[in-house]
Write an enzyme that holds these catalytic residues in place. Structure first.
Site, PDB file in Angstrom:
ATOM      1  N   GLU A  32       0.862  -1.199   0.000  1.00  0.00           N
ATOM      2  CA  GLU A  32       0.000   0.000   0.000  1.00  0.00           C
ATOM      3  C   GLU A  32       0.890   1.238   0.000  1.00  0.00           C
ATOM      4  OE1 GLU A  32      -3.549   0.119   2.476  1.00  0.00           O
ATOM      5  OE2 GLU A  32      -2.872   2.054   3.251  1.00  0.00           O
ATOM      6  N   ALA A  92      -8.881  13.011   1.802  1.00  0.00           N
ATOM      7  CA  ALA A  92      -9.749  14.158   1.523  1.00  0.00           C
ATOM      8  C   ALA A  92      -8.940  15.417   1.258  1.00  0.00           C
ATOM      9  CB  ALA A  92     -10.704  14.377   2.687  1.00  0.00           C
ATOM     10  N   HIS A 145      -8.135   3.101  -3.747  1.00  0.00           N
ATOM     11  CA  HIS A 145      -9.001   3.271  -2.577  1.00  0.00           C
ATOM     12  C   HIS A 145      -9.998   4.383  -2.913  1.00  0.00           C
ATOM     13  CE1 HIS A 145      -5.984   1.594   0.627  1.00  0.00           C
ATOM     14  NE2 HIS A 145      -5.779   1.042  -0.533  1.00  0.00           N
ATOM     15  N   ARG A 177     -15.923   3.579   3.598  1.00  0.00           N
ATOM     16  CA  ARG A 177     -16.747   4.704   4.040  1.00  0.00           C
ATOM     17  C   ARG A 177     -15.871   5.927   4.257  1.00  0.00           C
ATOM     18  NH1 ARG A 177     -18.799   5.099  10.019  1.00  0.00           N
ATOM     19  NH2 ARG A 177     -16.609   5.705  10.129  1.00  0.00           N
ATOM     20  N   GLY A 178     -14.698   5.731   4.905  1.00  0.00           N
ATOM     21  CA  GLY A 178     -13.857   6.864   5.313  1.00  0.00           C
ATOM     22  C   GLY A 178     -14.189   7.267   6.736  1.00  0.00           C
ATOM     23  N   ALA A 208     -19.691   1.573   3.633  1.00  0.00           N
ATOM     24  CA  ALA A 208     -18.976   1.085   2.443  1.00  0.00           C
ATOM     25  C   ALA A 208     -19.861   0.136   1.639  1.00  0.00           C
ATOM     26  CB  ALA A 208     -17.693   0.384   2.874  1.00  0.00           C
ATOM     27  N   TYR A 217     -11.485  -5.445  10.194  1.00  0.00           N
ATOM     28  CA  TYR A 217     -10.843  -4.995  11.435  1.00  0.00           C
ATOM     29  C   TYR A 217     -10.708  -6.166  12.410  1.00  0.00           C
ATOM     30  CZ  TYR A 217     -11.993  -0.658   9.174  1.00  0.00           C
ATOM     31  OH  TYR A 217     -12.068   0.345   8.235  1.00  0.00           O
ATOM     32  N   GLN A 246       5.360   7.619  14.222  1.00  0.00           N
ATOM     33  CA  GLN A 246       4.348   7.191  13.252  1.00  0.00           C
ATOM     34  C   GLN A 246       3.475   6.068  13.858  1.00  0.00           C
ATOM     35  OE1 GLN A 246       5.961   5.001   9.833  1.00  0.00           O
ATOM     36  NE2 GLN A 246       5.435   6.812   8.642  1.00  0.00           N
TER      37      GLN A 246
HETATM   38  P1  FAD Z   1     -17.799   0.590   6.989  1.00  0.00           P
HETATM   39  O1  FAD Z   1     -17.617  -0.758   6.401  1.00  0.00           O
HETATM   40  O2  FAD Z   1     -18.936   1.398   6.515  1.00  0.00           O
HETATM   41  O3  FAD Z   1     -17.880   0.417   8.583  1.00  0.00           O
HETATM   42  C1  FAD Z   1     -17.806   1.542   9.438  1.00  0.00           C
HETATM   43  C2  FAD Z   1     -18.544   1.234  10.741  1.00  0.00           C
HETATM   44  O4  FAD Z   1     -19.951   1.095  10.467  1.00  0.00           O
HETATM   45  C3  FAD Z   1     -18.138  -0.082  11.396  1.00  0.00           C
HETATM   46  O5  FAD Z   1     -18.215   0.069  12.785  1.00  0.00           O
HETATM   47  C4  FAD Z   1     -19.178  -1.082  10.898  1.00  0.00           C
HETATM   48  O6  FAD Z   1     -19.372  -2.168  11.802  1.00  0.00           O
HETATM   49  C5  FAD Z   1     -20.424  -0.198  10.832  1.00  0.00           C
HETATM   50  N1  FAD Z   1     -21.347  -0.627   9.786  1.00  0.00           N
HETATM   51  C6  FAD Z   1     -21.049  -1.037   8.541  1.00  0.00           C
HETATM   52  N2  FAD Z   1     -22.164  -1.325   7.844  1.00  0.00           N
HETATM   53  C7  FAD Z   1     -23.214  -1.094   8.693  1.00  0.00           C
HETATM   54  C8  FAD Z   1     -24.616  -1.195   8.567  1.00  0.00           C
HETATM   55  N3  FAD Z   1     -25.165  -1.593   7.410  1.00  0.00           N
HETATM   56  N4  FAD Z   1     -25.387  -0.852   9.638  1.00  0.00           N
HETATM   57  C9  FAD Z   1     -24.822  -0.432  10.787  1.00  0.00           C
HETATM   58  N5  FAD Z   1     -23.488  -0.315  10.965  1.00  0.00           N
HETATM   59  C10 FAD Z   1     -22.702  -0.632   9.925  1.00  0.00           C
HETATM   60  N6  FAD Z   1      -9.444   5.867   5.027  1.00  0.00           N
HETATM   61  C11 FAD Z   1      -9.253   6.842   4.094  1.00  0.00           C
HETATM   62  O7  FAD Z   1      -9.721   7.978   4.300  1.00  0.00           O
HETATM   63  N7  FAD Z   1      -8.558   6.617   2.937  1.00  0.00           N
HETATM   64  C12 FAD Z   1      -8.025   5.397   2.640  1.00  0.00           C
HETATM   65  O8  FAD Z   1      -7.390   5.216   1.589  1.00  0.00           O
HETATM   66  C13 FAD Z   1      -8.201   4.334   3.605  1.00  0.00           C
HETATM   67  N8  FAD Z   1      -7.712   3.089   3.361  1.00  0.00           N
HETATM   68  C14 FAD Z   1      -7.945   2.072   4.271  1.00  0.00           C
HETATM   69  C15 FAD Z   1      -7.444   0.790   3.984  1.00  0.00           C
HETATM   70  C16 FAD Z   1      -7.658  -0.248   4.892  1.00  0.00           C
HETATM   71  C17 FAD Z   1      -7.125  -1.637   4.546  1.00  0.00           C
HETATM   72  C18 FAD Z   1      -8.340  -0.009   6.122  1.00  0.00           C
HETATM   73  C19 FAD Z   1      -8.518  -1.128   7.110  1.00  0.00           C
HETATM   74  C20 FAD Z   1      -8.819   1.262   6.412  1.00  0.00           C
HETATM   75  C21 FAD Z   1      -8.643   2.319   5.491  1.00  0.00           C
HETATM   76  N9  FAD Z   1      -9.137   3.610   5.734  1.00  0.00           N
HETATM   77  C22 FAD Z   1      -8.933   4.615   4.807  1.00  0.00           C
HETATM   78  C23 FAD Z   1      -9.811   3.919   6.998  1.00  0.00           C
HETATM   79  C24 FAD Z   1     -11.364   3.748   6.876  1.00  0.00           C
HETATM   80  O9  FAD Z   1     -11.877   4.733   6.006  1.00  0.00           O
HETATM   81  C25 FAD Z   1     -11.949   3.911   8.297  1.00  0.00           C
HETATM   82  O10 FAD Z   1     -11.565   2.849   9.111  1.00  0.00           O
HETATM   83  C26 FAD Z   1     -13.460   4.158   8.368  1.00  0.00           C
HETATM   84  O11 FAD Z   1     -13.766   4.606   9.695  1.00  0.00           O
HETATM   85  C27 FAD Z   1     -14.317   2.931   8.103  1.00  0.00           C
HETATM   86  O12 FAD Z   1     -14.328   2.607   6.785  1.00  0.00           O
HETATM   87  P2  FAD Z   1     -15.026   1.225   6.311  1.00  0.00           P
HETATM   88  O13 FAD Z   1     -15.004   1.208   4.852  1.00  0.00           O
HETATM   89  O14 FAD Z   1     -14.443   0.079   7.036  1.00  0.00           O
HETATM   90  O15 FAD Z   1     -16.524   1.509   6.824  1.00  0.00           O
END
Ligand code: FAD
Length: 288
Positions: free
Chosen positions: A17, A51, A78, A108-109, A124, A144, A211
């Site tokens: 990454e 962002a 991403h 989602r972010g 997401a 996670y 970091q």
């Molecule tokens: P989601 O999958 O939407 O989950 C977020 C929260 O909502 C979780 O607690 C989940 O349990 C809950 N949830 C999900 N679906 C539902 C539902 N249907 N109903 C109720 N609750 C729900 N961030 C950036 O800004 N840029 C990046 O490039 C970036 N890359 C990443 C790469 C990896 C491998 C990882 C692990 C994280 C990355 N992140 C990045 C961070 C990420 O954006 C954050 O962790 C964010 O808070 C959650 O994103 P997610 O896509 O996991 O969200």
């Protein structure tokens, strides 16, 4: 090539990454980082999406396209949706098509307390559903091992992860962790929940004390005793910290590969030296 097909070889997938340079960065650093990283022959490189904007010519989409077209290495863009409308995503799908991008890590972010999220995509999984109906892209998602910080329990987070996979995520990349047992417990629960897509273990080499403190603060990864001992001993000696951090990551990777993990995703932090040391340290175990 779609990421789903990379996993069909049955070998442990090894990916990197990177992040785009900041606005005050230089385009040359992108090329020098990619020259070195692609020389290590990862199965793919993913490029984060922030962002804060990026240097002209160096957006996530542009770098993903460069990796594919110039370096002939597969790549994943991403993409976060928390601050996007459906119209924004429609435009991005068109751009992906123009750039020949095939793979997206749909996220989602993080929610910025100062910027109210847009209403169109709450998770997401909703982004994946929306984009899947409008494109032939291959989707990955984040997972996670110790639960997302907003989830009350790991089980609840895994229920939501199942929704993401049911929506069309065909591959998952994990948040960083330093305790492999957490990852194994997570895998057991995830498989029991009927999530059967390949899951890559996210490994962040602890080579820079500041970091790592920041990252651990952000994601809440638990720290085993042998990690805190190493950290306490070497945090004020950058060279020793770097060497110890590389050795710790290699040990994690060898244990994960021995346990049959689908893939290792290395958070390179745009540091080719560390990526090279780790790749060389595990080259014979990772390719079987
Ligand atoms: P989601 O999958 O939407 O989950 C977020 C929260 O909502 C979780 O607690 C989940 O349990 C809950 N949830 C999900 N679906 C539902 C539902 N249907 N109903 C109720 N609750 C729900 N961030 C950036 O800004 N840029 C990046 O490039 C970036 N890359 C990443 C790469 C990896 C491998 C990882 C692990 C994280 C990355 N992140 C990045 C961070 C990420 O954006 C954050 O962790 C964010 O808070 C959650 O994103 P997610 O896509 O996991 O969200």
């Amino acid at each position: 090539m779609k990421i789903r097909d990379i996993f069909k070889t049955g070998k442990t997938v090894f990916s990197f990454e990177i992040f785009p340079p900041k606005r005050n960065g230089s385009i040359d650093t992108v090329y020098s980082t990619l020259d070195e990283l692609t020389d290590l022959h990862p199965d793919f490189i993913s490029v984060t999406y922030g962002a804060g904007g990026s240097l002209p010519g160096c957006s996530t989409r542009e770098i993903v396209s460069i990796i594919k077209e110039k370096y002939h290495t597969e790549s994943i863009a991403h993409l976060t949706c928390v601050n996007s409308t459906k119209e924004d995503i429609d435009r991005i799908i068109k751009e992906f098509e123009q750039y020949g991008i095939e793979n997206v890590l749909a996220l989602r972010g993080d929610i910025n307390p100062d910027i109210p999220p847009k209403e169109d995509f709450k998770h997401a999984s909703e982004l994946i559903t929306y984009m899947k109906e409008r494109s032939s892209l291959c989707f990955s998602g984040a997972c996670y091992p110790e639960g997302h910080l907003e989830s009350a329990t790991l089980d609840e987070d895994i229920e939501n992860l199942k929704r993401k996979v049911d929506a069309g995520a065909e591959h998952l990349i994990s948040q960083l962790f330093f305790d492999n047992d957490c990852f194994y417990r997570f895998l057991e629960k995830v498989r029991a929940a009927g999530i059967n897509v390949p899951i890559e273990a996210g490994i962040m080499p602890c080579v820079n004390a500041k970091q790592i403190q920041r990252m651990v603060g952000l994601c809440g990864a638990s720290l085993p005793h042998k990690f805190t001992k190493m950290f306490a001993r070497f945090e004020n000696n950058p060279e020793a910290m770097r060497d110890a951090g590389i050795a710790y990551a290699n040990e994690q990777i060898i244990d994960l590969v021995s346990s049959g993990v689908d893939g290792i995703h290395l958070y390179t932090m745009n540091n080719p030296y560390v990526a090279r040391k780790i790749s060389e340290g595990v080259s014979s175990v990772i390719r079987i």
